[in-house]
Design an enzyme around this catalytic site. Structure first.
Site, PDB file in Angstrom:
ATOM      1  N   SER A 124       0.830  -1.204   0.000  1.00  0.00           N
ATOM      2  CA  SER A 124       0.000   0.000   0.000  1.00  0.00           C
ATOM      3  C   SER A 124       0.864   1.253   0.000  1.00  0.00           C
ATOM      4  CB  SER A 124      -0.896  -0.001   1.251  1.00  0.00           C
ATOM      5  OG  SER A 124      -1.497   1.257   1.452  1.00  0.00           O
ATOM      6  N   TYR A 149      -1.839  -1.007  10.871  1.00  0.00           N
ATOM      7  CA  TYR A 149      -2.132  -1.603   9.553  1.00  0.00           C
ATOM      8  C   TYR A 149      -0.985  -1.298   8.590  1.00  0.00           C
ATOM      9  CZ  TYR A 149      -3.470  -1.440   4.722  1.00  0.00           C
ATOM     10  OH  TYR A 149      -3.448  -1.573   3.360  1.00  0.00           O
ATOM     11  N   LYS A 153       2.309  -3.624   6.587  1.00  0.00           N
ATOM     12  CA  LYS A 153       2.726  -3.621   5.182  1.00  0.00           C
ATOM     13  C   LYS A 153       4.226  -3.337   5.074  1.00  0.00           C
ATOM     14  CE  LYS A 153      -1.377  -4.303   3.363  1.00  0.00           C
ATOM     15  NZ  LYS A 153      -1.727  -5.577   2.707  1.00  0.00           N
TER      16      LYS A 153
END
Ligand code: WQD
Length: 340
Positions: A124, A149, A153
């Site tokens: 992302s 979150y 990644k």
């Protein structure tokens, strides 16, 4: 190739399943339906014109994951599965680290044991953090993220890169998405968030279909052309095509692991997207300007040059395409996918 798609019942995963089948690949899906519905399988099979095997289990279960690799011939993996709600990750960090990292560890261990060396990972733009110069380029080295979150990644990109560096023949593409929106042209699959949508496009779509009263624009005083924040919105079918391009490029990739931005290279403001959606619906939609949302950046978009030149991939759809396709999905499926 026979491709295992983890999270293949989800928004981006399901669109990628269709793109893989259209490109002549065989697909197996594994999904625990924690953020998707089993009815997606029937929709996908109808659109693909063929059966698509689904395995319903949690990839953090290393034994079940290994059994899948033992019983199914797999040539490559596209790894979407993971929790993805930024705000929720702040409230539930351990759940996010455990789920997103353990599922990746289980997949990578099984790939190593069964000689699967091709992997495309769903990363992302959030990994660029808050200080990267815009447009974002993949050689930016200070990766970080303000949410658990986003940190998963950053960590998974590093884990997979380290594994690829020492594993004979491994090739890993790390695809950094900007803002995926839109839906398959049929209107039969699309974004179906659980509860109140966090993201802009599904929220606007739910206002348009009458499920939400009005849109709150998070901030009207940003240093942008119209004062609302700008993002690089990318049609999900373009994004799906980027996964197929990356998968088919792996053998030609010189490096064991390499990041690619998947974006249009253009910023669009909240109000610009809202106006485009009104064009798709044919009427004005109710909104109000509210306070900024904590953690939001004023504006960012991709430099997609690397994906353009090395993958031969380009975004093709316009903002109006994204809104028209989203509206077709939402108006045909006011309550999203059937079932629970
Ligand atoms: C876009 C713009 C909001 C809702 C997030 C994640 C990112 C990725 C994509 C997973 C912002 C504004 C939104 C609303 C609004 N997810 N907005 N009213 O925040 O750019 O990215 O989704 O990979 O990791 O961070 O996307 O759609 O939430 O917001 O005004 O009701 O719309 O403030 O400016 P974002 P978004």
């Amino acid at each position: 190739m026979r491709v295992l798609v983890s999270g293949g019942a989800g928004y981006i995963g399901s669109h990628t399943v269709l793109a893989l089948v259209a490109a002549g690949h065989d697909v197996i899906v594994v999904d625990d339906f924690s953020n998707s519905k089993p009815s997606v399988q029937g929709r996908l099979e109808a659109l693909a014109g063929r059966e698509i095997p689904f395995h319903a289990f949690d990839l953090t279960d290393a034994d079940k994951t290994e059994r899948l690799f033992a019983h199914e011939h797999i040539d490559a993996v596209i790894h979407f599965a993971g929790f993805k709600a930024v705000g929720e990750s702040v409230a539930r960090p351990l759940d996010y680290y455990r789920n997103n990292l353990d599922s990746t560890f289980a997949l990578a261990a099984s790939m190593a044991k069964y000689g699967v060396t091709k992997l495309v990972f769903s990363s992302s733009a959030t990994v660029y953090g808050e200080k990267a110069p815009v447009p974002y380029t993949e050689d930016y080295e200070y990766l970080s993220s303000s949410s658990p979150y986003g940190q998963t990644k950053v960590m998974i990109e590093r884990v997979l890169s380290d594994i690829a560096q020492i594993s004979e023949g491994w090739k890993v593409a790390l695809l950094r998405y900007f803002n995926p929106v839109g839906a398959h042209a049929s209107g039969d699959i699309g974004e179906d968030p659980q509860g109140i949508p966090n993201n802009l496009m599904p929220f606007i779509a739910q206002v348009a279909v009458g499920r939400r009263d009005k849109l709150t624009v998070f901030g009207g005083d940003y240093p942008t052309a119209d004062g609302t924040a700008e993002r690089d919105y990318l049609h999900v079918t373009d994004l799906a095509a980027g996964h197929v391009a990356a998968l088919e490029h792996l053998d030609d990739m010189a490096e064991p692991a390499r990041a690619f931005n998947l974006g249009t290279g253009t910023g669009t403001s909240v109000l610009q997207l809202l106006k485009a959606f009104e064009r798709a619906v044919g009427r004005e939609l109710p909104y109000e300007i509210g306070p900024r949302r904590a953690g939001d950046l004023p504006a960012f978009w991709a430099d997609p040059t690397r994906a353009n030149t090395e993958l031969g991939w380009h975004a093709t759809k316009t903002i109006d395409d994204m809104c028209a396709d989203t509206w077709r999905w939402q108006s045909q499926n006011p309550e999203g996918f059937p079932g629970s």
